[in-house]
Design a protein around this motif. Structure first.
Motif, PDB file in Angstrom:
ATOM      1  N   SER A  70       0.753  -1.518   0.446  1.00 50.53           N
ATOM      2  CA  SER A  70       0.036  -0.088  -0.375  1.00 50.53           C
ATOM      3  C   SER A  70       1.030   1.270   0.231  1.00 50.53           C
ATOM      4  N   LYS A  71      -0.104   2.919  -0.189  1.00 49.48           N
ATOM      5  CA  LYS A  71       0.835   3.311  -0.276  1.00 49.48           C
ATOM      6  C   LYS A  71       0.797   4.935   0.928  1.00 49.48           C
ATOM      7  N   ARG A  72       1.144   5.087   1.939  1.00 52.41           N
ATOM      8  CA  ARG A  72       0.515   5.811   3.104  1.00 52.41           C
ATOM      9  C   ARG A  72       1.431   7.622   2.911  1.00 52.41           C
ATOM     10  N   THR A  73       0.861   8.640   3.145  1.00 49.89           N
ATOM     11  CA  THR A  73       0.783   9.509   2.689  1.00 49.89           C
ATOM     12  C   THR A  73       0.686  10.501   4.113  1.00 49.89           C
ATOM     13  N   LEU A  74       1.686  11.208   5.009  1.00 49.00           N
ATOM     14  CA  LEU A  74       1.580  11.562   6.100  1.00 49.00           C
ATOM     15  C   LEU A  74       1.973  13.216   5.711  1.00 49.00           C
ATOM     16  N   GLU A  75       0.931  14.081   6.061  1.00 48.82           N
ATOM     17  CA  GLU A  75       1.360  15.710   5.843  1.00 48.82           C
ATOM     18  C   GLU A  75       1.445  16.136   7.726  1.00 48.82           C
ATOM     19  N   ASP A  76       2.055  17.121   7.988  1.00 46.38           N
ATOM     20  CA  ASP A  76       1.573  18.272   9.017  1.00 46.38           C
ATOM     21  C   ASP A  76       1.975  19.247   8.548  1.00 46.38           C
ATOM     22  N   ASP A  77       0.701  20.287   9.127  1.00 47.07           N
ATOM     23  CA  ASP A  77       1.698  21.951   8.572  1.00 47.07           C
ATOM     24  C   ASP A  77       0.730  22.682   9.672  1.00 47.07           C
ATOM     25  N   PHE A  78       1.785  23.530  10.389  1.00 42.85           N
ATOM     26  CA  PHE A  78       1.404  23.788  12.182  1.00 42.85           C
ATOM     27  C   PHE A  78       2.225  25.380  11.434  1.00 42.85           C
ATOM     28  N   GLY A  79       1.543  26.461  12.451  1.00 41.33           N
ATOM     29  CA  GLY A  79       2.192  27.874  11.841  1.00 41.33           C
ATOM     30  C   GLY A  79       1.465  28.696  13.788  1.00 41.33           C
ATOM     31  N   GLU A  80       2.361  28.957  13.747  1.00 44.82           N
ATOM     32  CA  GLU A  80       2.042  29.831  14.712  1.00 44.82           C
ATOM     33  C   GLU A  80       2.486  32.182  14.665  1.00 44.82           C
ATOM     34  N   THR A  81       1.647  32.465  14.999  1.00 49.33           N
ATOM     35  CA  THR A  81       2.083  33.906  15.752  1.00 49.33           C
ATOM     36  C   THR A  81       2.167  34.844  16.402  1.00 49.33           C
ATOM     37  N   LEU A  82       3.003  35.276  17.179  1.00 52.65           N
ATOM     38  CA  LEU A  82       2.900  35.814  18.320  1.00 52.65           C
ATOM     39  C   LEU A  82       3.262  37.540  17.823  1.00 52.65           C
ATOM     40  N   VAL A  83       2.398  38.185  18.603  1.00 50.75           N
ATOM     41  CA  VAL A  83       2.544  39.692  17.980  1.00 50.75           C
ATOM     42  C   VAL A  83       2.741  40.157  19.061  1.00 50.75           C
ATOM     43  N   VAL A  84       4.000  41.358  19.322  1.00 56.14           N
ATOM     44  CA  VAL A  84       4.336  41.930  20.712  1.00 56.14           C
ATOM     45  C   VAL A  84       4.386  43.193  20.680  1.00 56.14           C
ATOM     46  N   ILE A  85       3.865  43.250  21.835  1.00 57.69           N
ATOM     47  CA  ILE A  85       3.331  45.253  22.074  1.00 57.69           C
ATOM     48  C   ILE A  85       4.087  45.647  23.093  1.00 57.69           C
ATOM     49  N   LYS A  86       4.961  46.631  23.014  1.00 54.23           N
ATOM     50  CA  LYS A  86       5.458  47.390  23.796  1.00 54.23           C
ATOM     51  C   LYS A  86       5.408  48.456  23.669  1.00 54.23           C
ATOM     52  N   PRO A  87       3.829  49.360  25.056  1.00 56.73           N
ATOM     53  CA  PRO A  87       3.899  51.033  25.062  1.00 56.73           C
ATOM     54  C   PRO A  87       4.302  51.939  25.452  1.00 56.73           C
ATOM     55  N   ARG A  88       5.213  53.059  24.544  1.00 57.55           N
ATOM     56  CA  ARG A  88       6.069  54.100  25.549  1.00 57.55           C
ATOM     57  C   ARG A  88       5.231  55.235  25.268  1.00 57.55           C
ATOM     58  N   LEU A  89       4.847  56.797  26.428  1.00 54.68           N
ATOM     59  CA  LEU A  89       4.735  57.624  27.168  1.00 54.68           C
ATOM     60  C   LEU A  89       5.351  58.494  26.107  1.00 54.68           C
ATOM     61  N   LEU A  90       4.915  59.267  25.521  1.00 56.67           N
ATOM     62  CA  LEU A  90       5.459  60.295  24.758  1.00 56.67           C
ATOM     63  C   LEU A  90       5.491  61.863  25.382  1.00 56.67           C
ATOM     64  N   SER A  91       3.999  61.672  26.060  1.00 58.59           N
ATOM     65  CA  SER A  91       3.743  62.928  26.602  1.00 58.59           C
ATOM     66  C   SER A  91       3.088  62.929  27.353  1.00 58.59           C
ATOM     67  N   LEU A  92       2.502  64.123  28.576  1.00 56.41           N
ATOM     68  CA  LEU A  92       2.252  63.674  29.985  1.00 56.41           C
ATOM     69  C   LEU A  92       0.846  63.320  29.008  1.00 56.41           C
ATOM     70  N   PRO A  93      -0.268  62.964  30.276  1.00 57.06           N
ATOM     71  CA  PRO A  93      -1.460  63.272  29.714  1.00 57.06           C
ATOM     72  C   PRO A  93      -1.900  64.338  31.141  1.00 57.06           C
ATOM     73  N   PRO A  94      -3.710  64.856  31.191  1.00 57.13           N
ATOM     74  CA  PRO A  94      -3.595  66.353  31.973  1.00 57.13           C
ATOM     75  C   PRO A  94      -3.718  66.052  33.405  1.00 57.13           C
ATOM     76  N   SER A  95      -3.404  64.972  33.929  1.00 60.21           N
ATOM     77  CA  SER A  95      -3.531  65.136  35.203  1.00 60.21           C
ATOM     78  C   SER A  95      -2.411  64.844  35.758  1.00 60.21           C
ATOM     79  N   GLU A  96      -1.432  65.222  34.853  1.00 61.82           N
ATOM     80  CA  GLU A  96       0.086  64.747  35.080  1.00 61.82           C
ATOM     81  C   GLU A  96       0.797  66.042  34.917  1.00 61.82           C
ATOM     82  N   ILE A  97      -0.110  67.762  34.357  1.00 61.81           N
ATOM     83  CA  ILE A  97       0.437  68.777  33.690  1.00 61.81           C
ATOM     84  C   ILE A  97       0.180  69.845  34.270  1.00 61.81           C
ATOM     85  N   VAL A  98       1.106  70.354  35.667  1.00 66.16           N
ATOM     86  CA  VAL A  98       0.153  71.656  35.839  1.00 66.16           C
ATOM     87  C   VAL A  98       0.081  72.772  35.009  1.00 66.16           C
ATOM     88  N   THR A  99      -1.232  73.080  35.099  1.00 71.33           N
ATOM     89  CA  THR A  99      -1.543  74.409  33.961  1.00 71.33           C
ATOM     90  C   THR A  99      -1.378  75.688  34.590  1.00 71.33           C
TER      91      THR A  99
END
Length: 515
Positions: free
Chosen positions: A471-500
């Protein structure tokens, strides 16, 4: 021979006008100030004094002024008519001028005075190197006012003097201002009107700017305000005592939205493996009857299997079998780094992949002698394949932020319906709260496929020992994984942290004068 008397200079005319003003003869004082301004156009003070006496001079001109005699004083020379202004001078006067700001002598001074309002203004102005003129309706006398202030600059001293004398000041030149009695009518007539344009920053939408500008308009009771959405500016027009604080408030509101930078790293890992092993046998063969005369010839034919009975002989031609064993393994890994910027509460999108054309309208008419010769072209919609990220940040303070993440992963499924390919999609939506400069990982985008196939002779391929060999035997395996890495950085202070910045506007009935 008698020499002709020289014409009096501008300073002499101004001194005579000042004496007539103190005597209440406003019409002739106005004419002498105007003549002094014509004799010395560079001196703004003469023109300002003439303008201040215009109202009273018009009222006094209704009655004939008393004639001068030798007893009352020296006779004044006849007043020559002023020269007609040129067209260039008229055009220059029609140009709008910016509000003038005083440039007094720097330093802090202290005062302890008691006098009527006019002498008080003259004394304080002289201390800072300034000159003062008074409106035509400003009282000449009045009750003495006690005025005391310690270690004050010219703005503080003049504003305190405004409050003490119920007056407001209008800057006319860098060293000259006019004192006017503070009434609603005088405010609308004398105070400078100014129009300013406040630019809208690029991160702020026009709709947000409209809401903020309406809030400032209601707060300061601005008469005229407009928004140019094409040039992205806010135009405010009103008295300078209202426009200046409104401009400062609007500028602070437009810039106090925190900005966030999102560093996104996309890691994709895919593994594919395919294995084929066994013997490829024919699944069907023909059975041919052979008579006695053909038996000898049939035996000479290779790969011929004979079945001999009592009266006949049958033969089956066996083709050659193929023994094979093959395997294929692939592995890919990709890394993508991107950075996007956003404002607090404003969503941003990132697409990583391709745009695939999907037909939306097709012409499937019959082809025949009566068919139309013209076939309309098909219409396509482009579908985003790959990963589509939509992130909305919400800044809490200078330390933490919440990210509303919507991820969608689209690929071609391989199937189609009426020629339109089918798309399989996986969606992920969640909210995560992070500290700035920390990492958040999305790890739910995983695809896995495992397939096994068996081909051989029916009834033989399933046998325990003989089956794997035939007989003839065929084996197929497919695997895919996606990782999303997010890193936030603050560029300007919010109003609660600013002395108006505090904006001092004065009282509602007596706003602050900008000097």
């Amino acid at each position: 021979m008698i020499a002709a008397a020289a014409e009096p200079g501008a300073r002499t005319l101004a001194k005579r006008a000042g004496k007539l003003e103190k005597k209440g003869q406003f019409a002739q004082a106005y004419l002498l100030y105007a003549q002094a301004a014509a004799a010395e156009p560079a001196n703004v003070r003469y023109w300002a004094k003439a303008e201040a006496l215009r109202t009273r001079a018009a009222m006094a001109a209704q009655a004939a002024p008393p004639a001068f005699t030798e007893a009352s004083g020296p006779s004044l020379p006849p007043v020559d008519p002023l020269p007609a202004p040129s067209m260039a001078e008229i055009a220059e006067t029609r140009k709008p001028q910016p509000p003038v700001e005083l440039k007094a002598t720097p330093g802090h001074k202290s005062f302890e005075l008691r006098a009527p309002p006019r002498p008080l203004f003259e004394e304080v102005a002289r201390a800072y190197g300034l000159d003062v003129i008074f409106d035509g309706d400003y009282p000449a006398g009045g009750q003495p006012v006690r005025f005391g202030i310690t270690d004050a600059d010219y703005r503080e001293a003049l504003y305190a003097l405004e409050l003490a004398t119920n007056s407001f000041l209008v800057p006319i030149g860098e060293r000259l201002f006019m004192a006017v009695k503070d009434t609603p009518q005088k405010r609308s007539e004398v105070e400078n009107t100014v129009a300013v344009a406040v630019p809208i920053p690029q991160p702020v939408t026009v709709q947000e700017a409209q809401e903020l500008a309406r809030s400032v308009q209601q707060l300061m009771e601005i008469q005229r305000f407009a928004i140019d959405s094409v040039r992205r500016i806010v135009v405010i027009r009103d008295r300078v005592s209202k426009v200046r604080p409104a401009q400062a408030i609007l500028a602070q509101l437009l810039h106090h939205r925190p900005e966030v930078a999102l560093e996104i790293e996309l890691l994709t890992v895919a593994r594919n493996s395919s294995t084929e092993i066994g013997i490829d046998l024919p699944a069907a063969q023909s059975l041919q009857p052979l008579d006695d005369g053909r038996v000898t010839l049939a035996k000479a034919v290779k790969n011929l299997f004979l079945f001999t009975g009592r009266t006949s002989t049958l033969g089956i031609a066996i083709t050659g079998a193929q023994l094979f064993a093959s395997t294929l393994r692939t592995s890919t890994r990709s890394l993508l780094h991107a950075e996007i910027r956003s404002l607090d509460g404003q969503p941003v999108s990132l697409h990583i992949g391709d745009k695939y054309p999907i037909p939306s309208v097709q012409y499937l008419g019959d082809i025949g002698p009566d068919a139309q010769s013209y076939t309309p072209p098909p219409t396509f919609n482009f579908e985003d394949l790959g990963l589509v990220l939509k992130i909305t940040p919400k800044v809490h303070d200078r330390n933490e932020v919440s990210l509303s993440v919507e991820a969608e992963f689209k690929v071609l499924s391989g199937a189609s319906f009426n020629g339109v390919p089918a798309i399989s999609a996986r969606r992920f939506a969640n909210t995560v709260r992070l500290r700035f400069d920390d990492y958040g990982i999305i790890a739910g985008l995983v695809s896995s496929r495992h397939a096994r196939s068996l081909a051989g002779l029916a009834g033989v391929a399933d046998l325990p020992l003989l089956g794997p060999l035939l007989s003839k035997r065929t084996l197929e395996d497919d695997f895919g994984e996606t990782l999303v890495v997010i890193k936030p950085r603050l560029l300007s202070l919010p109003p609660s942290e600013i002395v108006t910045t505090e904006i001092w506007t004065g009282t509602e009935t007596r706003p602050k004068t900008y000097l």
